[in-house]
Scaffold this motif. Sequence first.
Motif, PDB file in Angstrom:
ATOM      1  N   GLY A  56     -70.826  14.427 -32.643  1.00 18.34           N
ATOM      2  CA  GLY A  56     -70.624  13.340 -33.583  1.00 18.34           C
ATOM      3  C   GLY A  56     -71.286  12.037 -33.176  1.00 18.34           C
ATOM      4  N   LYS A  57     -71.785  11.964 -31.945  1.00 12.57           N
ATOM      5  CA  LYS A  57     -72.369  10.706 -31.482  1.00 12.57           C
ATOM      6  C   LYS A  57     -73.868  10.806 -31.224  1.00 12.57           C
ATOM      7  N   GLY A  58     -74.270  11.840 -30.537  1.00 15.25           N
ATOM      8  CA  GLY A  58     -75.691  11.953 -30.262  1.00 15.25           C
ATOM      9  C   GLY A  58     -75.978  12.688 -28.967  1.00 15.25           C
ATOM     10  N   THR A  59     -77.242  12.728 -28.593  1.00 12.92           N
ATOM     11  CA  THR A  59     -77.674  13.346 -27.342  1.00 12.92           C
ATOM     12  C   THR A  59     -78.183  12.245 -26.427  1.00 12.92           C
ATOM     13  N   PHE A  60     -77.607  12.161 -25.224  1.00 15.15           N
ATOM     14  CA  PHE A  60     -77.851  11.014 -24.357  1.00 15.15           C
ATOM     15  C   PHE A  60     -78.550  11.413 -23.071  1.00 15.15           C
ATOM     16  N   VAL A  61     -79.402  10.552 -22.606  1.00 14.59           N
ATOM     17  CA  VAL A  61     -80.016  10.743 -21.295  1.00 14.59           C
ATOM     18  C   VAL A  61     -78.958  10.437 -20.244  1.00 14.59           C
ATOM     19  N   LYS A  62     -78.744  11.389 -19.350  1.00 13.46           N
ATOM     20  CA  LYS A  62     -77.672  11.226 -18.370  1.00 13.46           C
ATOM     21  C   LYS A  62     -78.009  10.155 -17.334  1.00 13.46           C
ATOM     22  N   ALA A  63     -77.020   9.391 -16.987  1.00 12.90           N
ATOM     23  CA  ALA A  63     -77.197   8.448 -15.886  1.00 12.90           C
ATOM     24  C   ALA A  63     -77.193   9.244 -14.587  1.00 12.90           C
ATOM     25  N   GLY A  64     -77.607   8.631 -13.506  1.00 17.05           N
ATOM     26  CA  GLY A  64     -77.678   9.323 -12.227  1.00 17.05           C
ATOM     27  C   GLY A  64     -76.312   9.575 -11.639  1.00 17.05           C
ATOM     28  N   LEU A  65     -76.291  10.173 -10.451  1.00 16.78           N
ATOM     29  CA  LEU A  65     -75.037  10.392  -9.729  1.00 16.78           C
ATOM     30  C   LEU A  65     -74.419   9.060  -9.370  1.00 16.78           C
ATOM     31  N   ASP A  66     -73.105   9.038  -9.239  1.00 15.61           N
ATOM     32  CA  ASP A  66     -72.463   7.788  -8.869  1.00 15.61           C
ATOM     33  C   ASP A  66     -72.272   7.694  -7.354  1.00 15.61           C
TER      34      ASP A  66
ATOM     35  N   ILE B 227     -80.793   8.617  -8.719  1.00  8.81           N
ATOM     36  CA  ILE B 227     -80.470   9.820  -7.956  1.00  8.81           C
ATOM     37  C   ILE B 227     -79.969  10.881  -8.922  1.00  8.81           C
ATOM     38  N   HIS B 228     -80.716  11.976  -9.002  1.00  9.15           N
ATOM     39  CA  HIS B 228     -80.394  13.000  -9.998  1.00  9.15           C
ATOM     40  C   HIS B 228     -79.571  14.144  -9.422  1.00  9.15           C
ATOM     41  N   HIS B 229     -79.883  14.566  -8.216  1.00 10.62           N
ATOM     42  CA  HIS B 229     -79.086  15.601  -7.578  1.00 10.62           C
ATOM     43  C   HIS B 229     -79.270  15.520  -6.077  1.00 10.62           C
TER      44      HIS B 229
ATOM     45  N   VAL C 135     -72.350  15.884   7.775  1.00 14.02           N
ATOM     46  CA  VAL C 135     -72.909  16.211   6.467  1.00 14.02           C
ATOM     47  C   VAL C 135     -74.303  15.619   6.396  1.00 14.02           C
ATOM     48  N   GLN C 136     -75.293  16.468   6.288  1.00 12.14           N
ATOM     49  CA  GLN C 136     -76.672  15.999   6.182  1.00 12.14           C
ATOM     50  C   GLN C 136     -77.114  16.150   4.732  1.00 12.14           C
ATOM     51  N   ARG C 137     -77.331  15.024   4.099  1.00 16.52           N
ATOM     52  CA  ARG C 137     -77.654  15.052   2.674  1.00 16.52           C
ATOM     53  C   ARG C 137     -79.113  14.703   2.423  1.00 16.52           C
ATOM     54  N   GLN C 138     -79.709  15.446   1.501  1.00 19.44           N
ATOM     55  CA  GLN C 138     -80.995  15.064   0.927  1.00 19.44           C
ATOM     56  C   GLN C 138     -80.747  14.744  -0.539  1.00 19.44           C
ATOM     57  N   ALA C 139     -81.104  13.541  -0.969  1.00 21.82           N
ATOM     58  CA  ALA C 139     -80.903  13.154  -2.364  1.00 21.82           C
ATOM     59  C   ALA C 139     -82.247  13.049  -3.063  1.00 21.82           C
ATOM     60  N   PHE C 140     -82.278  13.512  -4.318  1.00 19.30           N
ATOM     61  CA  PHE C 140     -83.537  13.611  -5.058  1.00 19.30           C
ATOM     62  C   PHE C 140     -83.494  12.789  -6.341  1.00 19.30           C
ATOM     63  N   ASP C 141     -84.650  12.286  -6.755  1.00 17.34           N
ATOM     64  CA  ASP C 141     -84.718  11.539  -8.010  1.00 17.34           C
ATOM     65  C   ASP C 141     -85.069  12.488  -9.153  1.00 17.34           C
ATOM     66  N   LEU C 142     -85.320  11.913 -10.324  1.00 13.69           N
ATOM     67  CA  LEU C 142     -85.604  12.728 -11.501  1.00 13.69           C
ATOM     68  C   LEU C 142     -86.855  13.583 -11.320  1.00 13.69           C
ATOM     69  N   PHE C 143     -87.780  13.121 -10.519  1.00  9.84           N
ATOM     70  CA  PHE C 143     -89.017  13.864 -10.312  1.00  9.84           C
ATOM     71  C   PHE C 143     -88.863  14.909  -9.214  1.00  9.84           C
TER      72      PHE C 143
ATOM     73  N   THR D 148     -74.270  25.003   2.902  1.00  4.03           N
ATOM     74  CA  THR D 148     -75.017  24.087   2.046  1.00  4.03           C
ATOM     75  C   THR D 148     -74.371  24.018   0.678  1.00  4.03           C
ATOM     76  N   ALA D 149     -74.114  22.804   0.228  1.00  2.68           N
ATOM     77  CA  ALA D 149     -73.512  22.604  -1.086  1.00  2.68           C
ATOM     78  C   ALA D 149     -74.444  21.773  -1.955  1.00  2.68           C
ATOM     79  N   GLN D 150     -74.519  22.131  -3.224  1.00  2.00           N
ATOM     80  CA  GLN D 150     -75.323  21.365  -4.174  1.00  2.00           C
ATOM     81  C   GLN D 150     -74.476  20.271  -4.788  1.00  2.00           C
ATOM     82  N   VAL D 151     -75.087  19.134  -5.032  1.00  2.00           N
ATOM     83  CA  VAL D 151     -74.384  18.026  -5.684  1.00  2.00           C
ATOM     84  C   VAL D 151     -75.061  17.728  -7.001  1.00  2.00           C
ATOM     85  N   ARG D 152     -74.290  17.683  -8.041  1.00  2.00           N
ATOM     86  CA  ARG D 152     -74.818  17.290  -9.341  1.00  2.00           C
ATOM     87  C   ARG D 152     -74.088  16.063  -9.799  1.00  2.00           C
TER      88      ARG D 152
END
Lengths: 255, 255
Positions: free
Chosen positions: A82-92, A193-195, A224-232, B251-255
């Motif tokens: 009922g509202k639309g299709t939205f581009v998701k914001a990144g992770l919080d 940050i996308h995922h 915890v060793q994290r790798q964070a990725f952008d949209l690309f 390893t855990a994925q974050v979305r």
Amino acid sequence: MTGTRISADVQGTGAETPPTGQSRYGWLAAALRARILQGEWVPGEAIPPETLLAKSYSVALGTMRQALSLLVADGLLERRHGKGTFVKAGLDGATMMRFFRFRQSGEMQSAPTSRILARKLRLADPHEAEAFALPQGASVIEVQRLRSIDAHPCLLETLVLPLPAFAALTESDTAAWDDLLYPMYQRVCGVVIHHAQDHLSFDLLTATQAKRLALEKGHPCVRVQRQAFDLFNRCVELRTTLGDAFAFEYTAQVR
Amino acid sequence: MTGTRISADVQGTGAETPPTGQSRYGWLAAALRARILQGEWVPGEAIPPETLLAKSYSVALGTMRQALSLLVADGLLERRHGKGTFVKAGLDGATMMRFFRFRQSGEMQSAPTSRILARKLRLADPHEAEAFALPQGASVIEVQRLRSIDAHPCLLETLVLPLPAFAALTESDTAAWDDLLYPMYQRVCGVVIHHAQDHLSFDLLTATQAKRLALEKGHPCVRVQRQAFDLFNRCVELRTTLGDAFAFEYTAQVR
DNA sequence: CAGTGGTCTAGACCACCGC
DNA sequence: CGGTGGTCTAGACCACTGG
């Protein structure tokens, strides 16, 4: 892979290419993804309605819907009836505490707070250069950060950010940094940050680490060793988080 | 929720009920799920082709396909292009090692082997009775099991199984038990493990546990507490697995 | 109320599989 | 080759949202 409909797809501009080796909806999804990545539609805002999109690509509604579904599954889009299709914001970024249960003696625990212990510029080591796809000799920012709950230190983090993308953070006042970094990355540096991917392992605290966490040297901890990725899908943050192993608590689904 | 098409859905038998408060494909999915659970189609075998199913339910192909998609997402069905739609077999249970990396000094490591240390019947404690939905005073089987790689002990497991469902295991020769338990549950007891939930936490080994794992008392360990569920979403196995914390790697994925 | 996404139809044709 | 699932169409109608 379906109907190539030979020579029926020649369009005017020459810019767009008909399905080549893919299904039509797969190609549509790629096309829409490109328009999103290139910033044509801003995160949080709505893209044109599916009926319009379908018409503009000369495609049946169902086909366009299938393309949109792919991007929804990818986490790029979000549909609201009922509202639309939205581009998701990144992770919080509030996702680090999911590995721990810090129970306070009292009842409700406050929201975690953060304090930046140190920030410095240095050369990227080989591993970082590869992860960030930086040339040798490139610089990075390294940040040490302590997260606390009710003034009780809980998590000790080391962040590494590639340089020039995060240049805006080299001078800013670290005392004013948000507790949630990812929204700040987006606001200050334009990095979404996308995922991310978290690698968990166990270790023992060094004397320095222990002191900052108000624990004893050699105390068991989770890393915890994290790798964070952008949209690309480029890695844009490396983070190592240490926390008391006895506070570790995680649930995984098995299929 | 869509078109109720008032009074246009009255069917002959009275056995099947038209969509009630749901979408039609949602109702179809529920109907098919029931037929699977009730054993009409055996795991590993194909169900009728979608065209037939659509006809037999007097529904458009696309609608039936949507219903099937739900069951695929649920892990109940599996589609194979050109071959058919198959009822999925249960978990193979080889998923416990995914939390650990036991590196042998040599090169390739052999497959893990298992040894049953003990098996006994006892009354279910309150927590177990609730998890298994058993009446108070019901019995369970408790099994202790040691998993090794190249004769080196790695994981110490305690299994609890509800009784009467696993009665066939009370007498069988434990030395002949398979290394993979879930396929054995299915073969011997007709119990299909469909999904599971693993709770991870950290602790120190007791003297007894340490001895069995060839480690020292007080050595850091990871505890994996698993609840495994059958097709009806009933909990049918409680398992606690202990392993060297320093061999833990996840390893855990974050979305 | 107008505009959005969600459901459903009835049919065509394509791609994969195994005989 | 026949049978399966996968793609695509062109439309109709329903359900949710907000002014």
